[in-house]
Motif scaffolding. Structure first.
Motif, PDB file in Angstrom:
ATOM      1  N   HIS A  49       0.856  -1.154  -0.099  1.00  0.00           N
ATOM      2  CA  HIS A  49      -0.068   0.051   0.141  1.00  0.00           C
ATOM      3  C   HIS A  49       0.981   1.338   0.019  1.00  0.00           C
ATOM      4  CE1 HIS A  49      -3.882  -1.918   0.520  1.00  0.00           C
ATOM      5  NE2 HIS A  49      -3.203  -2.862   1.380  1.00  0.00           N
ATOM      6  N   THR A  50       1.999   1.314   0.606  1.00  0.00           N
ATOM      7  CA  THR A  50       2.819   2.424   0.854  1.00  0.00           C
ATOM      8  C   THR A  50       4.258   2.141   0.268  1.00  0.00           C
ATOM      9  OG1 THR A  50       3.249   2.090   3.003  1.00  0.00           O
ATOM     10  CG2 THR A  50       1.179   3.231   2.555  1.00  0.00           C
ATOM     11  N   TYR A 154      -3.783   9.249  -0.304  1.00  0.00           N
ATOM     12  CA  TYR A 154      -4.897   8.497   0.316  1.00  0.00           C
ATOM     13  C   TYR A 154      -5.807   9.845   1.015  1.00  0.00           C
ATOM     14  CZ  TYR A 154      -2.551   4.054   0.384  1.00  0.00           C
ATOM     15  OH  TYR A 154      -1.980   2.914  -0.065  1.00  0.00           O
ATOM     16  N   ILE A 158      -9.489   9.600   2.476  1.00  0.00           N
ATOM     17  CA  ILE A 158      -9.590   9.907   3.856  1.00  0.00           C
ATOM     18  C   ILE A 158     -10.813  11.117   4.011  1.00  0.00           C
ATOM     19  CG2 ILE A 158      -8.666  10.741   6.190  1.00  0.00           C
ATOM     20  CD1 ILE A 158      -5.887   9.543   4.993  1.00  0.00           C
ATOM     21  N   LYS A 204     -11.476   1.866   8.892  1.00  0.00           N
ATOM     22  CA  LYS A 204     -10.797   1.994   7.808  1.00  0.00           C
ATOM     23  C   LYS A 204     -10.316   3.451   7.573  1.00  0.00           C
ATOM     24  CE  LYS A 204     -10.020   0.658   3.445  1.00  0.00           C
ATOM     25  NZ  LYS A 204      -8.824  -0.227   2.991  1.00  0.00           N
ATOM     26  N   GLN A 207      -7.030   3.248   9.319  1.00  0.00           N
ATOM     27  CA  GLN A 207      -6.225   2.597   8.525  1.00  0.00           C
ATOM     28  C   GLN A 207      -5.487   3.326   7.351  1.00  0.00           C
ATOM     29  OE1 GLN A 207      -7.188  -0.956   6.042  1.00  0.00           O
ATOM     30  NE2 GLN A 207      -5.844  -1.958   7.412  1.00  0.00           N
ATOM     31  N   LEU A 208      -6.092   4.089   6.760  1.00  0.00           N
ATOM     32  CA  LEU A 208      -5.806   4.927   5.564  1.00  0.00           C
ATOM     33  C   LEU A 208      -4.972   6.115   6.002  1.00  0.00           C
ATOM     34  CD1 LEU A 208      -9.137   5.025   3.338  1.00  0.00           C
ATOM     35  CD2 LEU A 208      -6.992   3.644   2.899  1.00  0.00           C
ATOM     36  N   SER A 209      -5.388   6.629   7.360  1.00  0.00           N
ATOM     37  CA  SER A 209      -4.649   7.687   7.768  1.00  0.00           C
ATOM     38  C   SER A 209      -3.141   7.099   8.202  1.00  0.00           C
ATOM     39  CB  SER A 209      -5.127   8.302   9.086  1.00  0.00           C
ATOM     40  OG  SER A 209      -6.353   9.017   8.582  1.00  0.00           O
ATOM     41  N   TYR A 211      -1.423   4.621   6.749  1.00  0.00           N
ATOM     42  CA  TYR A 211      -0.890   4.597   5.142  1.00  0.00           C
ATOM     43  C   TYR A 211      -0.317   5.904   4.925  1.00  0.00           C
ATOM     44  CZ  TYR A 211      -3.050   0.001   4.615  1.00  0.00           C
ATOM     45  OH  TYR A 211      -3.170  -1.439   4.726  1.00  0.00           O
ATOM     46  N   GLN A 212      -1.278   6.881   4.965  1.00  0.00           N
ATOM     47  CA  GLN A 212      -0.894   8.163   4.527  1.00  0.00           C
ATOM     48  C   GLN A 212       0.460   8.759   5.269  1.00  0.00           C
ATOM     49  OE1 GLN A 212      -2.237  10.365   1.469  1.00  0.00           O
ATOM     50  NE2 GLN A 212      -0.040  10.735   2.080  1.00  0.00           N
TER      51      GLN A 212
END
Length: 355
Positions: A49-50, A154, A158, A204, A207-209, A211-212
């Motif tokens: 993902h990253t 992301y 977000i 979710k 989780q995206l935060s 990743y960012q």
């Protein structure tokens, strides 16, 4: 050339990067006359993902792959191309990698160990080096592609999720407060299902935060982007508190006749005000809401004084009406904090723009 492809719904950024990784990996292996299949499989399963995840896991996957290749070579030398060779190579690769805390490399290592057995030649050492080399090519290529090509952003997702969460919270608040203790099981299940969906969306978004946050360790970002991201994190923290209070409100069902007509009107008005504040982009609280909350505060202390039963000096039982009012007051406190952080962000944007 890649941007139009990325904007086409069928091909997301990660899909494109996987294709590019496979293409480059196949080219390199073809140039050196190495078996392509092992490297390509590795390139496919190691796109993350990253960029941060790719680099971190690449450091784990290489030694894990070496373990898998070594075990496959050893068992092939002892047993040949038998079914037990595949089983032992797979099981011991998983066990040893797990024991050495190389869990992120288990899949690649196991694929390396089992896929290389059918292609063994008499020169075991050469086969070992070749298979480890092709796997390493896949790992390195996918890591570089993930780092340099189409770095994921992301933040728009977000922000979209946060707006949807506020709308979801607004609707769920009204549904919970309008429910009563005697509601059908189907209505109660629907509210519970909606609450689970809210918490899943919230998880979710967190989780995206993450990743960012990891992605920005390796790619540049502006001060404005960081300020907007920090605001989104504060909003998510507020949503987490709101979800907590909504969870408590689910179990504070009351009957319509538990309150007077005036009290029911007050509660309905407060909930409607909460819903409007949640859906307001700036989350501004109107004066009408403050007036209603002040009345609710007086009503709460009145109920607490008249209806709280003390079983002894240390224990007390709160009736559901009091719990409902307490949770609504706490809900309002979260909305006040939400309004404050949004106002601070707007002030910072204005001041930075004027300078």
């Amino acid at each position: 050339m890649l941007k139009p492809l990325k904007n086409f719904n069928l091909l997301g950024g990660r899909t494109i990067k996987t294709g590019v990784s496979v293409f480059i990996t196949a080219l390199i292996c073809g140039f050196f006359n190495f078996p392509v299949i092992f490297a390509v499989i590795t390139a496919i399963v190691t796109i993350e993902h990253t960029a941060a995840d790719s680099i971190k896991k690449a450091m784990v996957r290489f030694p894990a792959s070496a373990i898998g290749a070594l075990l496959a070579t050893s068992f092939y030398a002892l047993l040949g191309k038998e079914a037990i060779t595949y089983a032992l190579a797979a099981m011991l690769t998983i066990a040893i990698c797990h024991k050495l805390k190389l869990d992120d490399g288990i899949i690649v290592a196991t694929i390396t160990a089992t896929a290389m057995i059918p292609e063994f030649h008499d020169h075991y050492f050469v086969s070992f080096i070749t298979r480890l080399g092709t796997t390493s090519i896949g790992i390195v290529v996918s890591t570089f592609v993930n780092f340099f090509l189409l770095p994921p952003n992301y933040f728009p997702i977000i922000n979209k999720n946060i707006n949807e969460l506020f709308t979801h919270s607004s609707q769920l608040t009204i549904r919970i407060i309008s429910s009563t203790k005697g509601d059908s099981n189907e209505k109660t299940r629907n509210i519970s299902r909606s609450y689970r969906q809210l918490t899943a969306k919230l998880e979710k978004a967190f989780q995206l935060s993450q990743y960012q946050r990891e992605e920005w360790k390796y790619h540049r970002h502006t001060i404005e982007q960081m300020s907007a991201f920090q605001l989104s994190q504060k909003k998510l923290a507020a949503l987490q508190q709101i979800a907590y209070h909504l969870g408590n409100l689910q179990y504070a069902h009351v009957q319509p006749d538990d309150f007077s007509t005036e009290e029911r009107t007050l509660l309905k008005g407060i909930v409607q005000s909460f819903a409007e504040t949640l859906e307001n982009q700036e989350h501004k609280i109107g004066e009408d809401q403050y007036e209603k909350v002040e009345k609710l505060d007086h009503l709460f202390w009145k109920w607490k004084e008249l209806h709280v039963e003390y079983s002894d000096k240390t224990k007390r039982q709160l009736p559901p009406q009091t719990i409902l009012m307490y949770e609504l007051l706490s809900f309002h406190d979260v909305l006040e904090e939400l309004e404050r952080i949004c106002a601070q962000y707007e002030e910072s944007v204005v001041s930075s723009g004027s300078t």
